[in-house]
Design an enzyme around this catalytic site. Structure first.
Site, PDB file in Angstrom:
ATOM      1  CG  ASP A  53      -1.793   1.210   1.326  1.00 28.84           C
ATOM      2  OD1 ASP A  53      -1.803   2.013   0.371  1.00 28.84           O
ATOM      3  OD2 ASP A  53      -2.478   1.374   2.351  1.00 28.84           O
ATOM      4  CD  GLU A 132      35.881  11.096   0.681  1.00 28.92           C
ATOM      5  OE1 GLU A 132      36.055  11.949   1.580  1.00 28.92           O
ATOM      6  OE2 GLU A 132      36.575  11.061  -0.338  1.00 28.92           O
ATOM      7  CD  GLU A 134      33.120  13.779   7.548  1.00 29.47           C
ATOM      8  OE1 GLU A 134      34.268  14.005   7.127  1.00 29.47           O
ATOM      9  OE2 GLU A 134      32.347  14.682   7.950  1.00 29.47           O
ATOM     10  CD  GLU A 189      36.742  12.928   9.193  1.00 31.23           C
ATOM     11  OE1 GLU A 189      37.122  14.032   9.653  1.00 31.23           O
ATOM     12  OE2 GLU A 189      37.059  12.536   8.070  1.00 31.23           O
ATOM     13  CG  HIS A 245      33.510  15.288   1.098  1.00 30.89           C
ATOM     14  ND1 HIS A 245      34.769  15.343   1.649  1.00 30.89           N
ATOM     15  CD2 HIS A 245      32.791  16.271   1.710  1.00 30.89           C
ATOM     16  CE1 HIS A 245      34.829  16.314   2.542  1.00 30.89           C
ATOM     17  NE2 HIS A 245      33.626  16.882   2.603  1.00 30.89           N
ATOM     18  NE  ARG A 335      35.948  20.093   0.597  1.00 30.90           N
ATOM     19  CZ  ARG A 335      36.559  19.243   1.434  1.00 30.90           C
ATOM     20  NH1 ARG A 335      37.028  18.094   0.951  1.00 30.90           N
ATOM     21  NH2 ARG A 335      36.693  19.515   2.703  1.00 30.90           N
TER      22      ARG A 335
END
Length: 442
Positions: A53, A132, A134, A189, A245, A335
């Site tokens: 549905d 990429e 994060e 990071e 990115h 970016r």
């Protein structure tokens, strides 16, 4: 993940004691949906005969036109490694079809395939896409709810004992590899509790599938470590936000169409046109690539998050960067995206913008190789900004016919309406910052 026939999947499912299968698809807002079926219905599903549905899915269909088919992509078959041995669960990613047997115009995956076909009509066989994404790993509270409490105080490329998220990140990586991912890099990071896992590029549709699968794996494994994986663009003030990115390149006859060994910088005319198209329509596709109110807190905060429509070979402050690799690795790095974006829609708009640049041979402006954030106010006046809020991004989207064409009428209308409501809800809120700033003063 692999190449499978209907017979392969039925045999593997039976041999591996798969009891349930999730037929997955993605709605317009980028949320993964699924219909779960028992093993005995797998044959019917593989024949594309499973209905659902669509009126209950955000932005899909009205009640009077709700019946839809889920047609699985057999090559997306996999078994979830975390499912129990006595009731293992499989997965198939599906395209959504209307009752008349045509691809549903509101299905983001089918829409991306439409743009890929347009690309192939222009003589290019693949858009290679390397994402990429994060994410943050935050602690859960005693009730299992997500918090913004940091799980570590590590920084870029740190390791234990500073990076307490390393074990969780490693488990996510190992799970991805068990599911067939070719993981290229895993690391902490720049912000505390922030991480990145990069996997090998693939064609646009497969890469978008992989992003959705990656998000599901990250959230599932994080829970096992009493953590919450969030892809929210900017969850904390004063530290970098989450980006995603996109590294993109076009291939023709097995060769990278972006590379030209005779060019001073190794960039082909095709690549320059494609980049010019991206820059020309950057404001138009920002609402798609940065779809949340919160997305603009990341774009406006610095920390190498681009807010300027420009390109460079090494500078990380503009929208486009050209990594130094050449030959088959020549690519443009977009970016501005963040991981809250619907990857199918983001890929469609980026592809369409680039193809439009090629079609009309748009001229590429000169690169800006200095840090735009450190330029004088007068110098910055010559550089166009990305939209600064979701509201201005939606206006830019509405005014960009090329990006609207990349979405199609159905997706554009539903997306624009939904996000306009989101902006109106947000803009009517009274924040703590306003109370602190104004209550005593006025």
């Amino acid at each position: 993940m692999g190449e499978y026939s209907k017979e392969d999947i039925l045999r593997i499912a039976e041999d591996e004691n798969v009891r349930y299968i999730r037929l997955q698809f993605t709605d317009i807002l980028g949320t993964i949906k699924n219909v779960e079926i028992p093993f005995k219905q797998l044959g019917k599903a593989l024949d594309g005969e499973m209905m659902f549905d669509g009126s209950s899915i955000e932005g899909f269909a009205r009640v009077e036109e709700s019946d839809m088919y889920l047609k699985p992509d057999l090559d997306t078959w996999l078994i979830f490694p975390w499912s129990s041995d006595d009731a293992r669960a499989g997965r198939l990613i599906c395209d959504v079809y209307d009752i008349d047997g045509t691809p549903f115009s509101g299905d983001p995956r089918s829409n991306l395939k439409r743009l890929v076909a347009e690309m192939q009509d222009m003589g290019y066989e693949d858009l290679n896409l390397g994402p990429e994404p994060e994410f943050f790993l935050f602690k859960l509270d005693k009730e299992g709810n997500a918090t913004t409490e940091l799980s570590d105080n590590g920084g870029y490329f740190d390791l234990q004992p500073i990076d307490f998220g390393e074990d969780c990140r490693r488990d996510i990586t190992l799970t991805l590899e068990d599911m067939g991912f070719d993981v290229e890099m895993s690391h902490h990071e720049g912000a505390p509790s922030q991480h990145e896992i990069s996997f090998k590029y693939s064609d646009a549709v497969t890469a978008s599938d992989n992003i959705q699968t990656f998000k599901l794996v990250a959230k599932t494994i994080a829970r096992r470590h009493n953590l919450h994986a969030t892809f929210m663009p900017k969850p904390l003030y004063g530290i970098p936000g989450n980006g995603m990115h996109y590294n993109v390149s076009l291939f023709r006859d097995g060769d990278n169409a972006f590379y030209d060994e005779n060019d001073e910088f190794g960039l082909s005319p095709c690549m320059r046109y494609f980049m010019a198209g991206l820059l020309s329509h950057a404001r138009g596709f920002t609402a798609i690539c940065n779809p949340l109110v919160n997305s603009y807190k990341r774009l406006q905060s610095g920390f190498e998050a681009p807010k300027y429509v420009a390109w460079s070979g090494s500078n990380r402050s503009p929208l486009l960067r050209i990594p130094p690799s050449r030959g088959k690795s020549t690519r443009a790095e977009v970016r501005s995206l963040d991981p809250s974006a619907n990857p199918y829609l983001a890929a469609a708009t980026i592809l369409k913008a680039g193809l439009n640049g090629i079609k009309y041979k748009l001229e590429l402006d000169n690169p800006i190789d200095e840090n735009i954030y450190e330029m004088s106010t007068r110098q910055k006046e010559t550089v166009e900004d990305l939209p600064s809020t979701l509201y201005t991004a939606l206006k830019a989207l509405k005014e960009d016919d090329v990006i609207r064409e990349a979405l199609g009428d159905h997706i554009f209308k539903q997306f624009h309406e939904n996000k306009s409501i989101e902006w109106n809800m947000y803009s009517s809120q009274i924040t703590q910052w306003e109370i602190d700033e104004y209550l005593g003063q006025y």
